[in-house]
Motif scaffolding. Structure first.
Motif, PDB file in Angstrom:
ATOM      1  N   ALA A 273      -2.455  -0.639   9.446  1.00 34.77           N
ATOM      2  CA  ALA A 273      -3.321   0.439   8.967  1.00 34.77           C
ATOM      3  C   ALA A 273      -2.533   1.732   8.810  1.00 34.77           C
ATOM      4  CB  ALA A 273      -4.495   0.635   9.925  1.00 34.77           C
ATOM      5  N   VAL A 274      -1.678   2.033   9.777  1.00 36.60           N
ATOM      6  CA  VAL A 274      -0.866   3.251   9.720  1.00 36.60           C
ATOM      7  C   VAL A 274       0.247   3.108   8.686  1.00 36.60           C
ATOM      8  CG1 VAL A 274       0.691   4.755  11.026  1.00 36.60           C
ATOM      9  CG2 VAL A 274      -1.394   3.880  12.099  1.00 36.60           C
ATOM     10  N   ALA A 275       0.960   1.975   8.712  1.00 43.06           N
ATOM     11  CA  ALA A 275       2.059   1.767   7.768  1.00 43.06           C
ATOM     12  C   ALA A 275       1.557   1.762   6.324  1.00 43.06           C
ATOM     13  CB  ALA A 275       2.770   0.451   8.088  1.00 43.06           C
ATOM     14  N   ASP A 276       0.449   1.071   6.097  1.00 44.38           N
ATOM     15  CA  ASP A 276      -0.141   0.968   4.756  1.00 44.38           C
ATOM     16  C   ASP A 276      -0.598   2.336   4.253  1.00 44.38           C
ATOM     17  OD1 ASP A 276      -1.102  -0.202   2.448  1.00 44.38           O
ATOM     18  OD2 ASP A 276      -2.964  -0.888   3.349  1.00 44.38           O
ATOM     19  N   SER A 277      -1.271   3.084   5.123  1.00 48.27           N
ATOM     20  CA  SER A 277      -1.786   4.395   4.729  1.00 48.27           C
ATOM     21  C   SER A 277      -0.655   5.370   4.433  1.00 48.27           C
ATOM     22  CB  SER A 277      -2.674   4.974   5.839  1.00 48.27           C
ATOM     23  OG  SER A 277      -3.842   4.208   5.990  1.00 48.27           O
ATOM     24  N   PHE A 278       0.395   5.336   5.249  1.00 49.05           N
ATOM     25  CA  PHE A 278       1.512   6.264   5.031  1.00 49.05           C
ATOM     26  C   PHE A 278       2.157   6.017   3.672  1.00 49.05           C
ATOM     27  CE2 PHE A 278       6.015   7.533   5.595  1.00 49.05           C
ATOM     28  CZ  PHE A 278       5.812   8.889   5.841  1.00 49.05           C
ATOM     29  N   ASP A 279       2.341   4.755   3.316  1.00 50.45           N
ATOM     30  CA  ASP A 279       2.943   4.472   2.007  1.00 50.45           C
ATOM     31  C   ASP A 279       1.985   4.828   0.873  1.00 50.45           C
ATOM     32  OD1 ASP A 279       5.245   3.208   0.478  1.00 50.45           O
ATOM     33  OD2 ASP A 279       3.542   2.058  -0.286  1.00 50.45           O
ATOM     34  N   ALA A 280       0.709   4.511   1.051  1.00 51.97           N
ATOM     35  CA  ALA A 280      -0.275   4.818   0.005  1.00 51.97           C
ATOM     36  C   ALA A 280      -0.374   6.322  -0.235  1.00 51.97           C
ATOM     37  CB  ALA A 280      -1.639   4.248   0.386  1.00 51.97           C
ATOM     38  N   MET A 281      -0.387   7.097   0.850  1.00 46.78           N
ATOM     39  CA  MET A 281      -0.537   8.544   0.711  1.00 46.78           C
ATOM     40  C   MET A 281       0.694   9.206   0.093  1.00 46.78           C
ATOM     41  SD  MET A 281      -2.719   9.901   4.013  1.00 46.78           S
ATOM     42  CE  MET A 281      -1.941   8.944   5.299  1.00 46.78           C
TER      43      MET A 281
END
Length: 367
Positions: free
Chosen positions: A286-294
């Protein structure tokens, strides 16, 4: 493979050690102490090779194993000691090297032929049993290795399948690979006891594989999704889990894919899990995915700077994200920032990641 070498060492050394205790306490033998000394130094060459020429560690281990078994057979005259020779090909199987299996099997047989003083009947019986045993073991080895190779091929195919999803959209190309890198960095800094790194990496690489079944009109839409379209998009974790399940992945990989869009406060999807009920792989993703998406550009918006994404993740601690994972993220941020630098053509950065590192070390005052 390092773990397999250790298992093989434990198998040989443990068996010989039990044998030594047996002959010390139960059936004493002549020249016990010379035997014990020669036995104990048996693996020193393998230890030295591992320190000097690591690529030859496995070969050195096999040769030392043959030596230890030979010493045991030379000093201990009981027929049961012959069984130690059968340990050699078994331990060689753990090293996943066909050539070393031949060295182990043939070396063990050669040692027996040179050292044995058994009657002809027992001599031929042992050779026959040993050859049959090694042959059957080799056939079993081939079947197992073929099965492993097929599984690895399937895994590579699924990874390629996942990359094919990203290839549809220029804005998401490389997303899964970066998420996997970020997840590995988080795992390193978090030192999670219940996380298998390779398993987590695989989960990250294929976490969006369910999007293969998402209509292009929704997946590639250049603008905000309608509620109906959003509901369609929300199906991809379930579709991804079902697809991964058909390839025989572990339950932890499957649940990691299924729940990577859950929120820590229970407002996520598809099952609205809350807190620690969310699998650890999903909380990391959730954190890794969100950081890349943002920090990535999209057709309908510009990406945030890494510092802005960092602050947003920090603000969502306990809401979208596990507070502990956020703490780990804060420690891992500058390592993750270097991945962003490699991806700098898709993110907004005034100068470079290294400049931001410098400002961040000053408390972020210049950011």
């Amino acid at each position: 493979m390092i773990r397999n070498i250790k298992l093989a060492q434990l198998f040989i050394v443990g068996s010989a050690f039990i044998q030594a205790l047996h002959h010390f306490f139960i059936e004493p033998i002549d020249n016990f102490y010379p035997f014990l000394f020669l036995f104990l130094i048996g693996f020193l060459p393998a230890w030295g090779v591992n320190r000097i020429q690591e690529p030859y560690t496995k070969l050195a281990f096999i040769l030392c194993s043959i030596y230890v078994v030979s010493i045991s057979y030379f000093f201990v005259t009981y027929p049961i000691v012959q069984a130690a020779y059968f340990f050699l090909p078994v331990s060689a199987l753990l090293l996943n090297d066909k050539r070393l299996y031949y060295v182990s099997s043939i070396g063990g047989l050669s040692s027996y032929l040179l050292l044995s003083h058994e009657p002809l009947k027992d001599y031929l019986a042992f050779i026959s049993i040993y050859v049959i045993f090694c042959s059957l073991l080799f056939m079993a080895q081939r079947i197992v290795y073929q099965s492993v190779a097929e599984k690895e091929a399937i895994q590579q195919g699924v990874k390629a399948f996942s990359l094919a999803v990203e290839a549809k959209d220029v804005y998401t190309q490389g997303h899964s690979k970066r998420v996997a890198l970020y997840a590995m960095i988080l795992a390193k800094h978090g030192q999670f006891k219940n996380v298998e790194w390779q398993e987590l990496e695989l989960t990250a690489l294929i976490h969006d594989i369910g999007k293969i079944s998402t209509p292009d009109a929704v997946l590639l839409k250049k603008g905000k999704l309608t509620q109906e379209e959003y509901e369609i998009m929300k199906k991809h974790p379930v579709d991804g889990m079902m697809l991964a399940k058909s390839f025989g992945y572990s339950d932890r990989v499957l649940t990691g894919i299924l729940h990577h869009h859950e929120r820590y406060d229970g407002l996520g999807y598809p099952h609205r899990l809350k807190g620690k009920d969310i699998p650890i792989y999903s909380r990391i993703l959730a954190v890794a995915d969100s950081f890349d998406a943002m920090t990535s550009n999209r057709a309908y918006r510009q990406g945030m700077t890494p510092w802005e994404a960092k602050k947003e993740i920090e603000n969502q601690s306990g809401k979208m994200y596990d507070p502990f994972i956020v703490e780990v993220f804060m420690r891992a941020y500058y390592d993750m920032l270097l991945i962003c630098e490699d991806h700098s053509e898709n993110i907004l950065m005034n100068n470079s990641a290294h400049n931001e590192i410098a400002s961040g070390l000053n408390g972020g005052k210049d950011a």
